[in-house]
Design a protein around this motif. Structure first.
Motif, PDB file in Angstrom:
ATOM      1  N   GLY A 125     -24.403  -2.751 -33.715  1.00 35.26           N
ATOM      2  CA  GLY A 125     -24.618  -4.172 -33.978  1.00 35.26           C
ATOM      3  C   GLY A 125     -24.159  -5.110 -32.876  1.00 35.26           C
ATOM      4  O   GLY A 125     -24.290  -6.329 -33.010  1.00 35.26           O
ATOM      5  N   GLU A 126     -23.609  -4.558 -31.787  1.00 39.90           N
ATOM      6  CA  GLU A 126     -23.087  -5.422 -30.737  1.00 39.90           C
ATOM      7  C   GLU A 126     -24.179  -6.297 -30.116  1.00 39.90           C
ATOM      8  O   GLU A 126     -23.981  -7.490 -29.906  1.00 39.90           O
ATOM      9  CB  GLU A 126     -22.410  -4.583 -29.643  1.00 39.90           C
ATOM     10  CG  GLU A 126     -21.074  -4.012 -30.038  1.00 39.90           C
ATOM     11  CD  GLU A 126     -20.092  -5.095 -30.446  1.00 39.90           C
ATOM     12  OE1 GLU A 126     -20.037  -6.147 -29.776  1.00 39.90           O
ATOM     13  OE2 GLU A 126     -19.376  -4.884 -31.437  1.00 39.90           O
ATOM     14  N   VAL A 127     -25.316  -5.702 -29.812  1.00 39.24           N
ATOM     15  CA  VAL A 127     -26.395  -6.480 -29.208  1.00 39.24           C
ATOM     16  C   VAL A 127     -26.906  -7.541 -30.180  1.00 39.24           C
ATOM     17  O   VAL A 127     -27.162  -8.686 -29.801  1.00 39.24           O
ATOM     18  CB  VAL A 127     -27.545  -5.563 -28.744  1.00 39.24           C
ATOM     19  CG1 VAL A 127     -28.763  -6.378 -28.343  1.00 39.24           C
ATOM     20  CG2 VAL A 127     -27.090  -4.709 -27.567  1.00 39.24           C
ATOM     21  N   ARG A 128     -27.033  -7.164 -31.450  1.00 37.00           N
ATOM     22  CA  ARG A 128     -27.467  -8.132 -32.458  1.00 37.00           C
ATOM     23  C   ARG A 128     -26.533  -9.343 -32.485  1.00 37.00           C
ATOM     24  O   ARG A 128     -26.975 -10.493 -32.548  1.00 37.00           O
ATOM     25  CB  ARG A 128     -27.508  -7.467 -33.826  1.00 37.00           C
ATOM     26  CG  ARG A 128     -27.977  -8.400 -34.955  1.00 37.00           C
ATOM     27  CD  ARG A 128     -27.748  -7.775 -36.319  1.00 37.00           C
ATOM     28  NE  ARG A 128     -26.320  -7.546 -36.558  1.00 37.00           N
ATOM     29  CZ  ARG A 128     -25.807  -6.383 -36.894  1.00 37.00           C
ATOM     30  NH1 ARG A 128     -26.566  -5.306 -36.997  1.00 37.00           N
ATOM     31  NH2 ARG A 128     -24.501  -6.262 -37.097  1.00 37.00           N
ATOM     32  N   ASP A 129     -25.239  -9.095 -32.419  1.00 36.77           N
ATOM     33  CA  ASP A 129     -24.272 -10.190 -32.443  1.00 36.77           C
ATOM     34  C   ASP A 129     -24.376 -11.045 -31.186  1.00 36.77           C
ATOM     35  O   ASP A 129     -24.256 -12.277 -31.246  1.00 36.77           O
ATOM     36  CB  ASP A 129     -22.850  -9.639 -32.581  1.00 36.77           C
ATOM     37  CG  ASP A 129     -22.611  -8.994 -33.942  1.00 36.77           C
ATOM     38  OD1 ASP A 129     -23.406  -9.266 -34.872  1.00 36.77           O
ATOM     39  OD2 ASP A 129     -21.646  -8.224 -34.066  1.00 36.77           O
ATOM     40  N   LEU A 130     -24.589 -10.417 -30.035  1.00 30.02           N
ATOM     41  CA  LEU A 130     -24.734 -11.171 -28.793  1.00 30.02           C
ATOM     42  C   LEU A 130     -25.965 -12.067 -28.837  1.00 30.02           C
ATOM     43  O   LEU A 130     -25.940 -13.208 -28.349  1.00 30.02           O
ATOM     44  CB  LEU A 130     -24.822 -10.218 -27.601  1.00 30.02           C
ATOM     45  CG  LEU A 130     -23.554  -9.449 -27.225  1.00 30.02           C
ATOM     46  CD1 LEU A 130     -23.859  -8.475 -26.092  1.00 30.02           C
ATOM     47  CD2 LEU A 130     -22.438 -10.396 -26.818  1.00 30.02           C
ATOM     48  N   LEU A 131     -27.036 -11.568 -29.418  1.00 32.29           N
ATOM     49  CA  LEU A 131     -28.297 -12.329 -29.448  1.00 32.29           C
ATOM     50  C   LEU A 131     -28.199 -13.619 -30.261  1.00 32.29           C
ATOM     51  O   LEU A 131     -28.990 -14.540 -30.049  1.00 32.29           O
ATOM     52  CB  LEU A 131     -29.419 -11.452 -30.011  1.00 32.29           C
ATOM     53  CG  LEU A 131     -29.913 -10.324 -29.094  1.00 32.29           C
ATOM     54  CD1 LEU A 131     -30.845  -9.400 -29.854  1.00 32.29           C
ATOM     55  CD2 LEU A 131     -30.615 -10.906 -27.872  1.00 32.29           C
ATOM     56  N   VAL A 132     -27.255 -13.681 -31.169  1.00 35.68           N
ATOM     57  CA  VAL A 132     -27.112 -14.895 -32.005  1.00 35.68           C
ATOM     58  C   VAL A 132     -25.808 -15.611 -31.715  1.00 35.68           C
ATOM     59  O   VAL A 132     -25.372 -16.463 -32.493  1.00 35.68           O
ATOM     60  CB  VAL A 132     -27.210 -14.531 -33.501  1.00 35.68           C
ATOM     61  CG1 VAL A 132     -28.589 -13.988 -33.835  1.00 35.68           C
ATOM     62  CG2 VAL A 132     -26.116 -13.534 -33.907  1.00 35.68           C
ATOM     63  N   ALA A 133     -25.172 -15.300 -30.582  1.00 35.14           N
ATOM     64  CA  ALA A 133     -23.923 -15.969 -30.214  1.00 35.14           C
ATOM     65  C   ALA A 133     -24.169 -17.448 -29.944  1.00 35.14           C
ATOM     66  O   ALA A 133     -25.285 -17.867 -29.589  1.00 35.14           O
ATOM     67  CB  ALA A 133     -23.317 -15.299 -28.990  1.00 35.14           C
ATOM     68  N   GLU A 134     -23.141 -18.253 -30.084  1.00 33.35           N
ATOM     69  CA  GLU A 134     -23.265 -19.686 -29.810  1.00 33.35           C
ATOM     70  C   GLU A 134     -23.420 -19.949 -28.316  1.00 33.35           C
ATOM     71  O   GLU A 134     -24.157 -20.846 -27.903  1.00 33.35           O
ATOM     72  CB  GLU A 134     -22.042 -20.430 -30.347  1.00 33.35           C
ATOM     73  CG  GLU A 134     -21.948 -20.473 -31.864  1.00 33.35           C
ATOM     74  CD  GLU A 134     -20.808 -21.348 -32.328  1.00 33.35           C
ATOM     75  OE1 GLU A 134     -20.249 -22.088 -31.486  1.00 33.35           O
ATOM     76  OE2 GLU A 134     -20.469 -21.291 -33.511  1.00 33.35           O
ATOM     77  N   SER A 135     -22.731 -19.167 -27.514  1.00 32.55           N
ATOM     78  CA  SER A 135     -22.758 -19.370 -26.068  1.00 32.55           C
ATOM     79  C   SER A 135     -24.053 -18.852 -25.456  1.00 32.55           C
ATOM     80  O   SER A 135     -24.484 -17.729 -25.724  1.00 32.55           O
ATOM     81  CB  SER A 135     -21.574 -18.638 -25.428  1.00 32.55           C
ATOM     82  OG  SER A 135     -21.738 -18.515 -24.037  1.00 32.55           O
ATOM     83  N   ALA A 136     -24.671 -19.678 -24.613  1.00 24.14           N
ATOM     84  CA  ALA A 136     -25.891 -19.261 -23.920  1.00 24.14           C
ATOM     85  C   ALA A 136     -25.617 -18.077 -23.003  1.00 24.14           C
ATOM     86  O   ALA A 136     -26.477 -17.216 -22.813  1.00 24.14           O
ATOM     87  CB  ALA A 136     -26.464 -20.417 -23.115  1.00 24.14           C
ATOM     88  N   PHE A 137     -24.419 -18.005 -22.446  1.00 21.09           N
ATOM     89  CA  PHE A 137     -24.051 -16.901 -21.554  1.00 21.09           C
ATOM     90  C   PHE A 137     -24.151 -15.562 -22.285  1.00 21.09           C
ATOM     91  O   PHE A 137     -24.751 -14.604 -21.788  1.00 21.09           O
ATOM     92  CB  PHE A 137     -22.617 -17.122 -21.046  1.00 21.09           C
ATOM     93  CG  PHE A 137     -22.074 -15.972 -20.245  1.00 21.09           C
ATOM     94  CD1 PHE A 137     -22.436 -15.796 -18.919  1.00 21.09           C
ATOM     95  CD2 PHE A 137     -21.191 -15.063 -20.821  1.00 21.09           C
ATOM     96  CE1 PHE A 137     -21.934 -14.730 -18.176  1.00 21.09           C
ATOM     97  CE2 PHE A 137     -20.682 -13.999 -20.088  1.00 21.09           C
ATOM     98  CZ  PHE A 137     -21.048 -13.831 -18.762  1.00 21.09           C
TER      99      PHE A 137
END
Length: 425
Positions: A125-137
């Motif tokens: 799930g790490e990539v899934r979480d990154l894809l919806v992170a608040e930070s654009a980075f």
């Protein structure tokens, strides 16, 4: 947690933690090098994987060694630690890697590479979480990570194409192209008029790969000048292949007419693949600054191996390329042609005189054969990395809706995708 181990074992673990980042750094250069084949890359990857395996076997001690190496804040160290962290699924280890990448953004290549290295089943799930992170980075890193394994990000990709952050938008454009999302071509083309220069280039590059044969490739080629050193090479590699041959020749003439873009013109000769340019390339081989890249362009067309055919010459007396040992010399740029053979112009011209009858002017060639799907697969299997990249782009342009074949992926993964046996690698 107590990770104390006997001194001899500790030394072995430390060696693994030092060698893995070093080999990753070698690999980072090898994937775009003119002297590495797929077999060479797979062998290098096997060496790297052996050290990673040593760290895995060491358990907590392996992670402790990698965590200590993270203090250097380098991409290779981030790669090794990220592989172990992702495979462990331990939130604290993953957070430690993310902290380093967040504080040293230049290390993000190592993290993205790690996502491409590990099995997708370990992503947890790490990539899934990154894809919806608040930070654009972090959203940008999520997009890049997903693409390393041909995973379509879905809605997050659509949202990123409309993001206010230019870097996130640029990444989304490139991801859409790499995945073959031809349905997104109108959205990609809409960015051709962006106020951000990098976004405009990414849109031109992506739209060309997705099938635009009108505005996009011509827009990409406007970036081939001294003011855009970062964009010039990728613009040439994609756009010239997408244009009608006669127009490509016009662009070559345009670049050849300006000193600041003469080198680009030489590269263009190899990209266009028309033997009509060979006499001109032979002339450029007599210019020390252009000789090696002209030789590479000649090989791109003819497929000749300079070393095998004894066509190599000597380094010209007095010529210097890259950094020198002179303290007053401010040039610190590496020699871009360091791994290319030095052609002996007279010998190459003689070889051409004996073989030119086999080449038809007006026909595009890649490594001595007309460009066909069957030959492109052969180049992907047998060519050197730059040649393989050329084949991947040619194949992508023939089928815009297919994913771009990733010549930077793990060697064994590439071999599997090409249906090659790997037991002797």
């Amino acid at each position: 947690m107590d990770v104390r181990v006997p001194a001899i074992i500790s030394q072995a673990v430390d060696q693994h933690a030092e060698e893995a980042p070093f080999l990753w750094l070698l690999r980072d250069g090898a994937v775009v090098a003119p002297h590495y084949s797929l077999v060479d890359l797979a062998k290098l990857d096997n060496r790297l994987e052996a050290h990673l395996d040593g760290l895995r076997i060491a358990g907590d001690a392996g992670w402790a060694a990698c965590s200590e190496q993270l203090e250097y804040r380098e991409p290779g160290e981030v790669f090794a630690a990220a592989v172990l962290a992702l495979e462990s699924g331990e939130a604290e280890r993953i957070r430690r890697v993310y902290e380093v990448v967040g504080s040293a953004p230049e290390t993000q290549r190592g993290l993205v590479s790690a996502f491409g290295w590990v099995d997708r089943a370990w992503w947890r799930g790490e990539v899934r979480d990154l894809l919806v992170a608040e930070s654009a980075f972090w959203r940008r890193l999520g997009l890049a990570a997903a693409t390393t394994q041909r995973l379509d990000p879905g809605r997050p990709l659509l949202a990123a194409l409309e993001a206010s952050d230019p870097s996130l938008r640029g990444t989304a454009l490139r991801v859409a192209a790499r995945l073959g999302r031809t349905d997104l071509l109108p959205a990609v083309q809409a960015q051709l008029t962006s106020d951000d220069e990098a976004v405009r280039f990414s849109a031109a590059w992506a739209a060309t790969l997705l099938g635009d044969r009108g505005t996009a490739p011509r827009a990409a080629l406007t970036f081939v000048d001294a003011d855009h050193p970062r964009f010039a090479a990728p613009a040439l590699r994609v756009a010239l292949r997408a244009l009608p041959p006669n127009e490509g020749q016009s662009w070559l003439g345009h670049f050849a007419g300006r000193p600041e873009t003469l080198r680009h013109a030489v590269v263009a000769g190899g990209i266009l693949g028309d033997p009509v340019h060979v006499p001109w390339l032979l002339e450029q081989m007599r210019i020390a600054e252009l000789a090696r890249v002209a030789g590479e362009a000649f090989t791109m067309i003819t497929g000749v191996d300079m070393a095998y055919e004894d066509l190599e010459g000597e380094w010209p007396e007095g010529f210097e390329a890259g950094p020198t040992e002179h303290p007053e010399d401010d040039n610190v740029a590496l020699d871009a042609d360091e791994e290319l053979p030095w052609p002996e112009a007279a010998l190459v011209a003689d070889w051409w005189g004996h073989h030119q009858a086999a080449f038809q002017p007006g026909q595009r060639y890649l490594l001595g054969h007309p460009i066909t799907p069957e030959h492109l697969r052969w180049v992907l299997c047998q060519g050197m990395q730059r040649q393989r990249e050329a084949a991947a782009l040619e194949r992508k342009l023939l089928s815009p809706g297919e994913p771009l074949f990733e010549t930077r992926a793990r060697g064994n993964v590439q071999q599997q995708r090409l249906g090659l046996h790997t037991k002797n690698v």
